[in-house]
Design an enzyme around this catalytic site. Structure first.
Site, mmCIF file in Angstrom:
data_model
loop_
_atom_site.group_PDB
_atom_site.id
_atom_site.type_symbol
_atom_site.label_atom_id
_atom_site.label_comp_id
_atom_site.label_asym_id
_atom_site.label_seq_id
_atom_site.Cartn_x
_atom_site.Cartn_y
_atom_site.Cartn_z
ATOM 1 N N TYR A 28 1.244 52.944 109.673
ATOM 2 C CA TYR A 28 2.322 51.526 110.483
ATOM 3 C C TYR A 28 1.909 51.804 111.771
ATOM 4 C CZ TYR A 28 5.999 51.598 113.910
ATOM 5 O OH TYR A 28 7.150 50.918 114.901
ATOM 6 N N SER A 51 4.095 48.112 118.363
ATOM 7 C CA SER A 51 4.173 49.399 119.482
ATOM 8 C C SER A 51 3.609 49.983 120.042
ATOM 9 C CB SER A 51 4.561 50.115 117.662
ATOM 10 O OG SER A 51 4.227 51.450 118.218
#
Length: 252
Positions: A162, A149
């Site tokens: 995350y 990501s």
């Protein structure tokens, strides 16, 4: 490079990026092991679409909860017993667990939520790669791709749990690529920004859209094309390909 006769295991295959990647690889003759956790109807629908591409493309679906390491082992064993050893592994499955945003408080993410995020986003990918690697090394061919990501390089919009779980994948891929390049195994990652038609971006805000210089969210096919490149190009390894609509100026 033809993918006929190859088998790709794609985790989280019922989601937007996973499904788009499965279709892209199948169009090149690759057989697909479709993993899903709870979205059985989507997995079955995708399987039907894949089988319509070519009679040479073998397809089967496999349910597993990858937040449990026994579930990871179960998935691997069932794929091998049913379809054979994967030649290509796309570690795509992941979850947010909790969203606190860019201006949230770290105190709002408990250590238990942190560990749960890491176990699913990083730990399960580590274990599944560990299980798939020996056959790839033995046959002198393998492709390992992680879905990272842009949060791994920027902090992102979800939270520290995350972002850090995704950056952990980068250290993992660098080690694998350096260790196994001589064995014909490449290891890379794609790092998307905000991608529409995915569970993670089911309700994006206008503020999120404004963060992307191209003025829109990405779409799953745009990420799938990067994965397809990493699968078919034997000279690309040890790379993180950032697909973020211009959010970052260069790779991280």
């Amino acid at each position: 490079m033809s993918l006929k006769g190859k088998l790709a295991l794609i985790t989280g295959c019922s989601g937007g990026i996973g499904a788009a990647t499965a279709l892209a690889l199948a169009r090149q003759g690759c057989s697909i092991a479709v993993h899903y956790n709870s979205a059985k109807d989507k997995a079955q629908s995708l399987s039907k679409s894949l089988q319509e591409i070519s009679s040479d493309v073998r397809v089967d679906i496999f349910q597993a909860d990858l937040s449990d390491y026994d579930g990871v082992r179960q998935l691997y064993n069932q794929v091998v017993q049913t379809m054979g050893h994967p030649d290509i592994l796309f570690n795509n499955a992941g979850a947010l667990i909790k969203t606190i945003g860019r201006m949230g408080n770290m105190q709002d993410v408990s250590i238990e939520e942190f560990e749960k995020t890491w176990k699913l986003n990083a730990g399960s990918s580590y274990l599944l790669t560990q299980l798939c690697l020996p056959h790839m090394v033995e046959q002198k061919y393998g492709r390992v791709i992680f879905n990272s990501s842009v949060a791994a390089g920027t902090g992102g919009v979800i939270g520290p749990h995350y972002a850090s779980s995704k950056s952990a994948l980068h250290g993992l891929l660098h080690w694998i690529a350096s260790r196994h390049s001589k064995d014909g195994v490449t290891c890379n990652a794609v790092a998307p920004a905000l991608i529409a038609d995915t569970a993670m971006m089911s309700n994006p805000t206008d503020e999120m859209r404004k963060m992307i210089p191209v003025g829109r969210l990405g779409v799953p096919d745009e990420i799938a094309s990067v994965v397809e490149l990493l699968v078919t190009n034997a000279y690309m390894t040890n790379k993180i390909i950032v697909a973020d609509g211009g959010w970052t100026a260069s790779a991280f």
